[in-house]
Design a protein around this motif. Structure first.
Motif, PDB file in Angstrom:
ATOM      1  N   UNK A 150       0.938  -1.167   0.213  1.00 36.53           N
ATOM      2  CA  UNK A 150      -0.004   0.179   0.307  1.00 36.53           C
ATOM      3  C   UNK A 150       1.473   1.110   0.097  1.00 36.53           C
ATOM      4  N   UNK A 151       0.562   2.396  -0.503  1.00 36.57           N
ATOM      5  CA  UNK A 151       1.215   3.888  -0.954  1.00 36.57           C
ATOM      6  C   UNK A 151       1.471   3.979   0.328  1.00 36.57           C
ATOM      7  N   UNK A 152       1.997   4.601   0.913  1.00 38.25           N
ATOM      8  CA  UNK A 152       2.923   5.316   1.902  1.00 38.25           C
ATOM      9  C   UNK A 152       1.476   6.948   2.168  1.00 38.25           C
ATOM     10  N   UNK A 181      -2.083   8.297   0.807  1.00 37.59           N
ATOM     11  CA  UNK A 181      -3.218   8.010  -0.342  1.00 37.59           C
ATOM     12  C   UNK A 181      -2.983   9.460  -0.728  1.00 37.59           C
ATOM     13  N   UNK A 231      -5.436  10.910  -3.252  1.00 34.75           N
ATOM     14  CA  UNK A 231      -6.493  10.764  -3.274  1.00 34.75           C
ATOM     15  C   UNK A 231      -6.554  11.865  -2.639  1.00 34.75           C
ATOM     16  N   UNK A 232      -6.500  11.238  -1.086  1.00 35.93           N
ATOM     17  CA  UNK A 232      -6.618  12.513   0.149  1.00 35.93           C
ATOM     18  C   UNK A 232      -5.598  13.408  -0.273  1.00 35.93           C
ATOM     19  N   UNK A 248      -7.214  15.833  -2.673  1.00 36.70           N
ATOM     20  CA  UNK A 248      -8.488  16.516  -1.973  1.00 36.70           C
ATOM     21  C   UNK A 248      -8.414  17.462  -1.620  1.00 36.70           C
ATOM     22  N   UNK A 285       5.710  20.949  14.607  1.00 36.08           N
ATOM     23  CA  UNK A 285       5.929  20.955  15.701  1.00 36.08           C
ATOM     24  C   UNK A 285       5.190  21.333  17.022  1.00 36.08           C
ATOM     25  N   UNK A 310     -14.539   9.956  -1.601  1.00 38.75           N
ATOM     26  CA  UNK A 310     -13.224   8.689  -1.176  1.00 38.75           C
ATOM     27  C   UNK A 310     -13.799   8.741   0.122  1.00 38.75           C
ATOM     28  N   UNK A 354      -9.968   3.856   5.112  1.00 40.14           N
ATOM     29  CA  UNK A 354      -9.072   3.347   4.232  1.00 40.14           C
ATOM     30  C   UNK A 354      -9.454   1.672   4.299  1.00 40.14           C
ATOM     31  N   UNK A 383      -7.422  -1.104   2.271  1.00 38.15           N
ATOM     32  CA  UNK A 383      -7.163  -1.563   1.916  1.00 38.15           C
ATOM     33  C   UNK A 383      -5.906  -1.419   3.759  1.00 38.15           C
ATOM     34  N   UNK A 384      -5.566  -0.273   4.134  1.00 38.12           N
ATOM     35  CA  UNK A 384      -5.004  -0.108   5.856  1.00 38.12           C
ATOM     36  C   UNK A 384      -5.396  -0.795   6.454  1.00 38.12           C
ATOM     37  N   UNK A 414      -4.728  -4.737   6.063  1.00 34.98           N
ATOM     38  CA  UNK A 414      -3.727  -4.390   6.271  1.00 34.98           C
ATOM     39  C   UNK A 414      -2.667  -4.800   8.203  1.00 34.98           C
ATOM     40  N   UNK A 443       8.850  19.468  26.680  1.00 35.42           N
ATOM     41  CA  UNK A 443       8.900  20.807  26.247  1.00 35.42           C
ATOM     42  C   UNK A 443       9.248  21.467  27.142  1.00 35.42           C
ATOM     43  N   UNK A 478      10.453  11.479  17.997  1.00 36.92           N
ATOM     44  CA  UNK A 478       9.578  12.682  18.855  1.00 36.92           C
ATOM     45  C   UNK A 478      11.035  13.850  19.255  1.00 36.92           C
ATOM     46  N   UNK A 485      13.215  15.338  17.369  1.00 41.40           N
ATOM     47  CA  UNK A 485      12.581  16.476  16.293  1.00 41.40           C
ATOM     48  C   UNK A 485      12.383  17.592  17.202  1.00 41.40           C
ATOM     49  N   UNK A 496      14.292  21.425  16.869  1.00 41.61           N
ATOM     50  CA  UNK A 496      12.666  22.142  16.452  1.00 41.61           C
ATOM     51  C   UNK A 496      12.889  23.280  17.465  1.00 41.61           C
TER      52      UNK A 496
END
Lengths: 435, 435
Positions: free
Chosen positions: A1-3, A5, A7-8, A11, A163, B1, B5, B7-8, B11, B177, B207, B210, B214
């Protein structure tokens, strides 16, 4: 499955508007209760509602883009009550009663849409007014306030990176949960969400409501004033009536005697529609002292009072004393506190009145719009402001609220003086209004 | 849409394992630096690594399911360095140098996989050992620790509802933070992430990294020890060397004189591979006092020291005094603090040493696994434990660490006594080890 989406993603690129109000049920329940009564008893009355920003140092017209505001207001005007929503209004029990809304009213409601609005900028503020029949304009109060408050939040956060936004909401959630943990220590607490109008955003209000549901349980968290959130989360929809009822009835009163009777006329009108726990008196439109002094004895038979502009303890004591003077046992009665509550005030009132009277708390701005200290850097735009949408005219005559707190009074100055002459000024004390 | 999802969703249902270690680069950079040196100079040496849970009151074998642990360890053994990863190791600059890894080493590394493990339960603990060539077993240290720590976090949170989980992470973010905001007040701070081994989870470490990037900017947040996070976030990969080097060299030393020289032999070996800012001395394997007392003069020409088991100020002062005795100016030198740091300790050391020596902080457990107070209810399983994976044998002979803190000593008791006889016990003081 693609990382991603795809279409989304596409959209999302095509979004023209992220609507703030997506349903006419995204309003306070009391608006629907009042609406049915207005529709039944005052269908011909004109009423103008006007936005009032009590915090004039915040220049709303500089913070919020006029185009975005118009787009949101226009979008709200496209809404109708949906089929599922109508079925729910007809089939759900409210305050323990089935069919609280009559089939005739619901038939009319199915065709309802928000009326036009008038918007202009003046001195850095928006003049936003809704002219028309009371039975239509009244429904703008909550969506108008929710739209302006959320547009202000969006503007406040526009420059934040993903962030920083994560930190803002993480802190707000942590802060909210601290409150839940404090409230959990009050075992007989009854509290509900009254925060629609001042909310930071719809999604944040929903988070807060779900937090209270899971954190406090349904015994303590008794419901929400937001009809959509009540429906979606199987919560009680809560709320009774607002100042607009006595304000309009006073404004259209043919003479001073009728004006003086307006607050009690409201109760009689209300009683012709609703009973039981919906018989809650909102006593402060023209000053609680005056209201209690002149109240017919049957008012003391109502279920409870919602003192809305005096400090909770002072306001509650005044009403308890009055019940006692009228020979009623306060332990059978209900006080609903809903004016500018925070956890300190809730705890204080809870302990103060515990065992002496039934209590319920309607928690507003400090529940759904408390981002103080949540931004990684100071951002006054995230602080809620005291924004209201009040009836300003009825059938061409000025509408007035005196309130127990002169800071919360609204209306033309000369007309306020006239009302004070009629109702008196006793017991009205200034308190700073922050939200 | 569609809202869901499909498929997800399907999965997600088919997940057999949510791997904790998904890449061989998900390790500390110093392992790769040491690996190249071990590969070049000690390819035939056997070394056994063993898991040691210093907090025996936590019964790991009760908290963590053996099947899950085996599944994660087995999954780690399936990993190879990926093509992109190999290209990055070859092409990236580390500590300002290109081609720090030789083509021959990288060719060998491309075929690397983690060797087998031995796992059994005893007295509520896991005995997890890695036997084999040092050049293979050394690479288990970080993934083994990361796997056990993350399995423990997952077990700790297993019963939480989605909402409680949201609150846990919201609080942890808010807490993180607060730390960022305190560290921002130290303008010349140089700090990096050393928290891979003790992390709450991979995603949480990411997290935090990152957040520091930042929040502090790259001037202050100088990088991460985690090679994968360094690559993915364009950060510096940081780290030098560990106790296993002198421990193994001491264990395989043919006589006491060679054993005594092992800590300096390590430095000469290291210098044959790395220079500049990588010339950092880790002095405490057999006690810092002994190390400094017997150190040849050229040791004082190295860039800096990483005192790793004495309190920061005491340990730092000892080394500064030694530099001065050897006629070196501490202001040209670097101290790297990395032992059990929290923000209080960082602030204290920063102010104490500011202007007297260059400093860097390697922030570990308190950065990547601080969930204290974040759970809606008390949960001791969320508290980090003092878990290490240490070399325990080399070429069949017991390996020993004395440390400046006897609480952190590892190895056979008789052998520890022998080492103390050789190196002395001066300057070794017990301090409670929490992480």
């Amino acid at each position: 499955m693609p990382k991603t989406d795809i279409a989304r993603r596409v959209y999302n690129h095509t979004w023209k508007l992220d609507p703030i109000v997506r349903s006419l049920l995204d309003t306070d329940f009391y608006k629907l209760l009042m609406l049915q009564m207005i529709w039944g008893l005052y269908p011909k009355v004109d009423a103008t509602f006007s936005l009032i920003n009590r915090k004039t140092s915040v220049r709303l017209a500089d913070e919020i883009d006029e185009g975005e505001l118009r787009a949101q207001l226009d979008h709200a005007r496209t809404l109708r009550f949906g089929k599922k929503e109508m079925i729910w209004l007809a089939g759900n029990s409210f305050y323990g009663s089935k069919q609280i809304f009559s089939p005739e009213f619901l038939r009319w409601l199915a065709g309802f849409r928000l009326p036009d609005y008038h918007l202009e900028k003046r001195d850095g503020q928006y003049e936003l007014t809704f002219h028309g029949k009371w039975v239509e304009t009244t429904m703008w109060e909550i969506p108008a306030l929710a739209i302006i408050n959320e547009l202000r939040s969006r503007a406040a956060l526009k420059a934040y990176g993903p962030f920083a936004l994560d930190v803002v909401y993480a802190r707000a959630k942590a802060k909210m949960w601290e409150k839940v943990e404090r409230l959990k220590l009050l075992p007989e607490l009854r509290i509900s969400d009254f925060g629609t109008r001042r909310r930071h955003s719809f999604l944040w209000q929903r988070w807060c409501v779900e937090a209270l549901k899971e954190g406090l349980g349904l015994e303590v968290f008794t419901g929400t004033s937001n009809v959509l959130l009540a429906m979606d989360n199987d919560l009680e929809a809560l709320g009774t009536n607002a100042h607009e009822l006595p304000m309009v009835l006073a404004a259209i009163a043919p003479n001073e005697e009728a004006l003086k009777q307006a607050p009690y006329q409201v109760l009689q009108d209300w009683e012709s529609y609703y009973g039981g726990n919906l018989k809650i008196v909102l006593p402060d439109a023209f000053g609680t002292d005056a209201f209690l002094r002149d109240a017919p004895d049957w008012v003391a038979d109502w279920t409870g009072f919602r003192p809305d502009s005096a400090p909770a303890i002072e306001g509650g004591e005044k009403i308890i004393k009055w019940w006692q003077e009228r020979g009623r046992d306060p332990r059978d009665k209900l006080l609903i506190f809903s004016d500018g509550l925070d956890v300190d005030m809730i705890e204080e009132a809870y302990h103060h009145f515990h065992g002496r009277v039934r209590m319920a708390f309607g928690w507003g701005t400090n529940l759904t719009n408390d981002f103080s200290g949540c931004s990684p850097w100071p951002n006054p735009q995230l602080e809620p402001i005291s924004l209201v949408c009040k009836v300003s005219e009825a059938d061409g005559r000025p509408a007035v609220k005196l309130s127990d707190n002169p800071e919360k009074a609204t209306g033309d100055a000369a007309e306020i003086r006239r009302y004070i002459r009629i109702f008196g000024d006793k017991g009205r004390v200034s308190h700073k209004v922050t939200v």
